[in-house]
Design a protein around this motif. Sequence first.
Motif, mmCIF file in Angstrom:
data_model
loop_
_atom_site.group_PDB
_atom_site.id
_atom_site.type_symbol
_atom_site.label_atom_id
_atom_site.label_comp_id
_atom_site.label_asym_id
_atom_site.label_seq_id
_atom_site.Cartn_x
_atom_site.Cartn_y
_atom_site.Cartn_z
ATOM 1 N N LEU A 169 0.825 -1.206 0.000
ATOM 2 C CA LEU A 169 0.000 0.000 0.000
ATOM 3 C C LEU A 169 0.865 1.264 0.000
ATOM 4 C CD1 LEU A 169 -2.903 -1.031 2.401
ATOM 5 C CD2 LEU A 169 -2.894 -0.983 -0.110
ATOM 6 N N ARG A 170 2.017 1.206 0.626
ATOM 7 C CA ARG A 170 2.924 2.367 0.567
ATOM 8 C C ARG A 170 3.379 2.602 -0.869
ATOM 9 N NH1 ARG A 170 5.963 0.990 4.232
ATOM 10 N NH2 ARG A 170 5.289 2.429 5.858
ATOM 11 N N PHE A 199 -0.222 6.304 -7.248
ATOM 12 C CA PHE A 199 -1.575 6.654 -7.657
ATOM 13 C C PHE A 199 -2.061 7.896 -6.904
ATOM 14 C CE2 PHE A 199 -1.114 2.387 -9.123
ATOM 15 C CZ PHE A 199 -1.935 2.277 -10.237
ATOM 16 N N ALA A 200 -2.920 8.657 -7.556
ATOM 17 C CA ALA A 200 -3.415 9.898 -6.951
ATOM 18 C C ALA A 200 -4.157 9.610 -5.649
ATOM 19 C CB ALA A 200 -4.322 10.632 -7.929
ATOM 20 N N THR A 201 -4.979 8.567 -5.643
ATOM 21 C CA THR A 201 -5.704 8.135 -4.440
ATOM 22 C C THR A 201 -5.756 6.613 -4.453
ATOM 23 O OG1 THR A 201 -7.087 10.124 -4.320
ATOM 24 C CG2 THR A 201 -7.937 8.148 -3.229
ATOM 25 N N VAL A 202 -5.512 5.998 -3.299
ATOM 26 C CA VAL A 202 -5.657 4.550 -3.138
ATOM 27 C C VAL A 202 -6.733 4.305 -2.095
ATOM 28 C CG1 VAL A 202 -4.553 2.399 -2.376
ATOM 29 C CG2 VAL A 202 -3.285 4.023 -3.814
ATOM 30 N N VAL A 203 -7.664 3.404 -2.424
ATOM 31 C CA VAL A 203 -8.746 3.020 -1.522
ATOM 32 C C VAL A 203 -8.583 1.528 -1.239
ATOM 33 C CG1 VAL A 203 -11.245 2.839 -1.224
ATOM 34 C CG2 VAL A 203 -10.271 4.782 -2.490
ATOM 35 N N TRP A 204 -8.553 1.141 0.029
ATOM 36 C CA TRP A 204 -8.328 -0.258 0.415
ATOM 37 C C TRP A 204 -9.473 -0.775 1.272
ATOM 38 C CZ3 TRP A 204 -7.716 -1.792 5.615
ATOM 39 C CH2 TRP A 204 -7.366 -3.133 5.816
ATOM 40 N N VAL A 205 -9.873 -2.016 1.004
ATOM 41 C CA VAL A 205 -10.764 -2.750 1.904
ATOM 42 C C VAL A 205 -10.070 -4.055 2.275
ATOM 43 C CG1 VAL A 205 -12.818 -1.736 0.843
ATOM 44 C CG2 VAL A 205 -12.041 -3.987 0.099
ATOM 45 N N VAL A 224 -5.943 -0.278 9.586
ATOM 46 C CA VAL A 224 -6.549 1.025 9.290
ATOM 47 C C VAL A 224 -5.593 2.146 9.699
ATOM 48 C CG1 VAL A 224 -8.405 2.620 9.952
ATOM 49 C CG2 VAL A 224 -8.946 0.245 9.361
ATOM 50 N N GLY A 225 -4.958 1.991 10.861
ATOM 51 C CA GLY A 225 -4.002 3.001 11.320
ATOM 52 C C GLY A 225 -2.831 3.159 10.365
ATOM 53 N N ILE A 226 -2.318 2.048 9.841
ATOM 54 C CA ILE A 226 -1.234 2.105 8.862
ATOM 55 C C ILE A 226 -1.701 2.836 7.600
ATOM 56 C CG2 ILE A 226 0.163 0.694 7.300
ATOM 57 C CD1 ILE A 226 0.331 -1.383 9.568
ATOM 58 N N CYS A 227 -2.898 2.500 7.148
ATOM 59 C CA CYS A 227 -3.430 3.157 5.949
ATOM 60 C C CYS A 227 -3.545 4.665 6.147
ATOM 61 C CB CYS A 227 -4.795 2.568 5.604
ATOM 62 S SG CYS A 227 -4.715 0.914 4.887
ATOM 63 N N ARG A 228 -3.976 5.081 7.302
ATOM 64 C CA ARG A 228 -4.120 6.521 7.544
ATOM 65 C C ARG A 228 -2.773 7.215 7.530
ATOM 66 N NH1 ARG A 228 -9.150 6.252 11.927
ATOM 67 N NH2 ARG A 228 -10.784 6.288 10.321
ATOM 68 N N GLU A 229 -1.732 6.558 8.012
ATOM 69 C CA GLU A 229 -0.392 7.138 7.939
ATOM 70 C C GLU A 229 0.065 7.298 6.496
ATOM 71 O OE1 GLU A 229 2.148 4.635 10.211
ATOM 72 O OE2 GLU A 229 1.264 5.181 12.156
ATOM 73 N N GLY A 289 -2.060 7.748 3.925
ATOM 74 C CA GLY A 289 -3.035 8.498 3.148
ATOM 75 C C GLY A 289 -3.948 7.620 2.320
ATOM 76 N N VAL A 290 -4.042 6.330 2.666
ATOM 77 C CA VAL A 290 -4.900 5.379 1.955
ATOM 78 C C VAL A 290 -6.289 5.398 2.593
ATOM 79 C CG1 VAL A 290 -5.270 2.924 1.468
ATOM 80 C CG2 VAL A 290 -2.968 3.923 1.251
ATOM 81 N N VAL A 291 -7.323 5.475 1.771
ATOM 82 C CA VAL A 291 -8.708 5.535 2.250
ATOM 83 C C VAL A 291 -9.169 4.130 2.652
ATOM 84 C CG1 VAL A 291 -11.081 6.166 1.682
ATOM 85 C CG2 VAL A 291 -9.165 7.490 0.735
ATOM 86 N N THR A 292 -9.858 4.014 3.782
ATOM 87 C CA THR A 292 -10.334 2.741 4.317
ATOM 88 C C THR A 292 -11.846 2.793 4.550
ATOM 89 O OG1 THR A 292 -10.261 3.197 6.697
ATOM 90 C CG2 THR A 292 -8.165 2.705 5.616
ATOM 91 N N PRO A 293 -12.455 1.669 4.926
ATOM 92 C CA PRO A 293 -13.889 1.700 5.249
ATOM 93 C C PRO A 293 -14.244 2.555 6.459
ATOM 94 C CG PRO A 293 -13.199 -0.537 4.726
ATOM 95 C CD PRO A 293 -11.948 0.282 4.835
ATOM 96 N N GLU A 294 -13.248 3.004 7.207
ATOM 97 C CA GLU A 294 -13.505 3.825 8.390
ATOM 98 C C GLU A 294 -13.438 5.314 8.095
ATOM 99 O OE1 GLU A 294 -14.576 2.032 10.961
ATOM 100 O OE2 GLU A 294 -14.194 0.392 9.544
ATOM 101 N N ASP A 295 -13.153 5.690 6.876
ATOM 102 C CA ASP A 295 -12.966 7.093 6.517
ATOM 103 C C ASP A 295 -14.178 7.633 5.752
ATOM 104 O OD1 ASP A 295 -10.307 7.269 7.573
ATOM 105 O OD2 ASP A 295 -9.646 6.061 5.871
ATOM 106 N N PRO A 296 -14.293 8.964 5.667
ATOM 107 C CA PRO A 296 -15.363 9.547 4.839
ATOM 108 C C PRO A 296 -15.250 9.033 3.412
ATOM 109 C CG PRO A 296 -14.335 11.239 6.213
ATOM 110 C CD PRO A 296 -13.491 10.007 6.363
#
Length: 290
Positions: free
Chosen positions: A53-54, A60-66, A92-97, A99-106
């Motif tokens: 994911l890093r 990519f401009a935006t990465v979204v992960w589930v 989820v915490g790693i993704c937020r570091e 900048g990857v969007v997760t199911p817990e984000d807007p």
Amino acid sequence: MIRPPGLMAISDLHVRHPDNRRLVEDLYPGSSGDWLLVAGDVGEFVADVAWALRLLSERFATVVWVPGNHELWTPADDPVQLRGEARYRHLVGICRELGVVTPEDPYPVWEGSGGPVTVVPMFLLYDYTFRPAGAPTQEAALERAYDAGVVCADEFLLHPDPYPSREAWCRARVDETAARLAARDRDVPTVLVNHYPLVREPTRVLRHPEFAQWCGTELTADWHIRYGAAAMVYGHLHIPRSTVYDGTRFEEVSVGYPREWRPRAVRPAPRTILPVQRAPETTRGGHRAT
């Protein structure tokens, strides 16, 4: 010629396999504005998920992960021994570091070609309701799977802590996600992203029907209609194809294991979800896949 930015999707990267890891190392956007939807099963080890994911988030401009089921496993040799909900929240915490969007984000809105659409990453799990014919209960379905020797490794590696069972965790996630979807802007179509298909039909082509019980929940059977989906993106089945159910495109975008993708004529790559490239041929009740 550089193409316009696209909403791209891929899943089941399984980067513990060296050939798959090389695929990810060679994965670049076709446009600087591309978004990438990653529909689960990046890997089993936390370090591998973070590595992939890093790398992708830098390109990519935006990465979204589930999450897929493999990210939720707790392998005995992974230095991170978190289980269940705690493991998910750690990822989820790693993704937020990163900048990857997760199911817990807007939910982000894709404004590019084919948009606007609200991109909805979801973590829903399964509840053993995709049972094989002749197995009226969960217990009967599991017994049949064990008798057939077709048992998902989740039974040994995916712990539901602190929930009493995986199906209880699934139902909690379904309730939470449904509440968020009900509060969305209903004037904007959605692209629903989940590791598992929201309807049972894609599992009908499985070689071993006993495996379908680890592939989703009947609770989401009408979500593509109820929540205005322009497309539904999933993986898990390792049967990449495009199908249509009730007028909604369902895109299975998995890479799978090297033994699965090597024989194919085309090297695995992200699929364009938007703008629409071509109309899928399969409709509910048929199995003509593209």
